[in-house]
Design a protein around this motif. Sequence first.
Motif, PDB file in Angstrom:
ATOM      1  N   UNK A 154     -20.617 -29.531  13.906  1.00  0.00           N
ATOM      2  CA  UNK A 154     -19.165 -29.644  14.022  1.00  0.00           C
ATOM      3  C   UNK A 154     -18.618 -28.345  14.589  1.00  0.00           C
ATOM      4  N   UNK A 155     -17.454 -28.459  15.232  1.00  0.00           N
ATOM      5  CA  UNK A 155     -16.829 -27.264  15.789  1.00  0.00           C
ATOM      6  C   UNK A 155     -17.453 -26.896  17.115  1.00  0.00           C
ATOM      7  N   UNK A 156     -17.160 -25.699  17.575  1.00  0.00           N
ATOM      8  CA  UNK A 156     -17.747 -25.220  18.820  1.00  0.00           C
ATOM      9  C   UNK A 156     -17.087 -25.831  20.025  1.00  0.00           C
ATOM     10  N   UNK A 185     -18.207 -38.062  12.825  1.00  0.00           N
ATOM     11  CA  UNK A 185     -17.414 -36.875  12.501  1.00  0.00           C
ATOM     12  C   UNK A 185     -17.953 -35.634  13.199  1.00  0.00           C
ATOM     13  N   UNK A 186     -19.096 -35.736  13.893  1.00  0.00           N
ATOM     14  CA  UNK A 186     -19.708 -34.562  14.503  1.00  0.00           C
ATOM     15  C   UNK A 186     -19.361 -34.490  15.988  1.00  0.00           C
ATOM     16  N   UNK A 187     -19.425 -33.259  16.519  1.00  0.00           N
ATOM     17  CA  UNK A 187     -19.064 -33.029  17.917  1.00  0.00           C
ATOM     18  C   UNK A 187     -20.254 -33.174  18.858  1.00  0.00           C
ATOM     19  N   UNK A 188     -21.440 -33.138  18.310  1.00  0.00           N
ATOM     20  CA  UNK A 188     -22.615 -33.250  19.156  1.00  0.00           C
ATOM     21  C   UNK A 188     -23.850 -32.804  18.410  1.00  0.00           C
ATOM     22  N   UNK A 189     -24.898 -32.490  19.174  1.00  0.00           N
ATOM     23  CA  UNK A 189     -26.142 -32.034  18.586  1.00  0.00           C
ATOM     24  C   UNK A 189     -26.384 -30.580  18.960  1.00  0.00           C
ATOM     25  N   UNK A 242     -25.090 -19.293  18.329  1.00  0.00           N
ATOM     26  CA  UNK A 242     -23.836 -19.988  18.650  1.00  0.00           C
ATOM     27  C   UNK A 242     -22.649 -19.209  18.085  1.00  0.00           C
ATOM     28  N   UNK A 243     -21.463 -19.652  18.430  1.00  0.00           N
ATOM     29  CA  UNK A 243     -20.270 -19.031  17.878  1.00  0.00           C
ATOM     30  C   UNK A 243     -20.127 -19.315  16.390  1.00  0.00           C
ATOM     31  N   UNK A 244     -19.303 -18.525  15.698  1.00  0.00           N
ATOM     32  CA  UNK A 244     -19.171 -18.703  14.244  1.00  0.00           C
ATOM     33  C   UNK A 244     -18.541 -20.032  13.853  1.00  0.00           C
ATOM     34  N   UNK A 245     -17.923 -20.729  14.799  1.00  0.00           N
ATOM     35  CA  UNK A 245     -17.264 -21.988  14.480  1.00  0.00           C
ATOM     36  C   UNK A 245     -18.219 -23.179  14.480  1.00  0.00           C
ATOM     37  N   UNK A 246     -19.476 -22.981  14.886  1.00  0.00           N
ATOM     38  CA  UNK A 246     -20.452 -24.072  14.913  1.00  0.00           C
ATOM     39  C   UNK A 246     -21.024 -24.256  13.503  1.00  0.00           C
ATOM     40  N   UNK A 247     -20.745 -25.427  12.914  1.00  0.00           N
ATOM     41  CA  UNK A 247     -21.136 -25.697  11.534  1.00  0.00           C
ATOM     42  C   UNK A 247     -22.157 -26.835  11.498  1.00  0.00           C
ATOM     43  N   UNK A 248     -23.112 -26.733  10.586  1.00  0.00           N
ATOM     44  CA  UNK A 248     -24.087 -27.799  10.375  1.00  0.00           C
ATOM     45  C   UNK A 248     -24.070 -28.196   8.901  1.00  0.00           C
ATOM     46  N   UNK A 249     -24.384 -29.458   8.644  1.00  0.00           N
ATOM     47  CA  UNK A 249     -24.408 -29.977   7.272  1.00  0.00           C
ATOM     48  C   UNK A 249     -25.826 -29.814   6.730  1.00  0.00           C
TER      49      UNK A 249
END
Length: 418
Positions: free
Chosen positions: A400-402, A327-331, A279-286
Amino acid sequence: MKASAQTHPPSGACTPCAGFTVLVADDEESIRDVAQAALELDGHRVLAARDGAEALGLFREHRPDVVVSDIRMPRMDGITLLEQVRDLSPGTEVVLITGFADTTLVIDALRRGASNLIEKPFRPSELIQQLQPSFLRCALALDAARLREELEAGRKRLELHQRMATMGRLLAGLAHEINNPLTFLKGNVEILRHFLSRAVEGRESEGQRGAGLRQTLALLDDMEFGARRIEELVAAMRRFGSPVGSSRRLVALREVMDNCLKLTQAKRSPGTRLEVERPGPQVLVDADPVELESCFVNLLVNAYEALQVQGASVRFAASLLPYATGAFHGLVEVTVEDDGPGIPQGTVDEVFTPFFTRKQGGMGLGLSLAYEAAKRNGAQIEIHTAEGQGARVVVRMPYRGGEEVPPGSGPPQAPGAG
């Protein structure tokens, strides 16, 4: 219920109704003497008091198992003594003695917690007989307390055994985990030795020496990365027992995947094809990055080891499933797929079980460690496989992000969680 140390009944399958401490309170000396003689003959220790106030002082000091008290006494009567004893020790047996039959008095005494009432006059044998129910309850309470202690001791022993077993699995898992960065380091050392031998023997041109120096520095960077990975694994072991999620933070999934590829490159056989979609660098996971890397590294190593033919392939890919959730954009689904021999249907349910393996000389820890790491980080993990058709493991977690969430998008139609 507590008996004095000197007269505590011996432990056994059933505690005998003797050996208790009894406090006798009566303002008539003859009653005290008769009661004391009868109780001592029956095997009990006796404390004697002339009134309720003296009895209360003895009770505070010795905490007897049973209190036998006359109702009418100077300074403090038996009803007041009963209430004081009940406040200090609700489980203590209190038997009251009365010289006259008064129904109202009897009801009031029982309502306030008296265990029994004995009418004067009484013979010594009658006193002992009337006190037997109290002694039996004391014995049962002591047996119950002893059983609770034994159960607690057994629970602690079981807990210790379970923790030791868990620690054993953890140590085996740590050895398994450390093997990957060690293989990575050993491979780099071998390449580094090759470059340095060529330089020492003078078999390189000026340009080749410069390129070799740059490659050497890159290898040293990789070796430092491998050593740092081992340090992180040891630190993760030291966090054993800490609350789940205590080291979780937002991390770039792309960076985690890159580290996993670096750590497992030595496990990849020559000729094995590898397809990677990051994924792109903006895709963040907790997640705890060390644990998430552990999950993906074990899945990749398992996939590489499953390949049996030249030119076989492994796919390591991340795909976004946009669907807003809090708070998340998706899975995001991270897939590790191989075209190896697959797993027979009858053993699929066991692949995440520690020490289950179908490989010759395997430890059976890779997939179980991946499963535990995923679960500790709030991810779902599932495996799709059939004998002769390869295996596909999917790890699904919020991101988050992406990509932006398309208007009106609903939850992804994905298979159920593992």
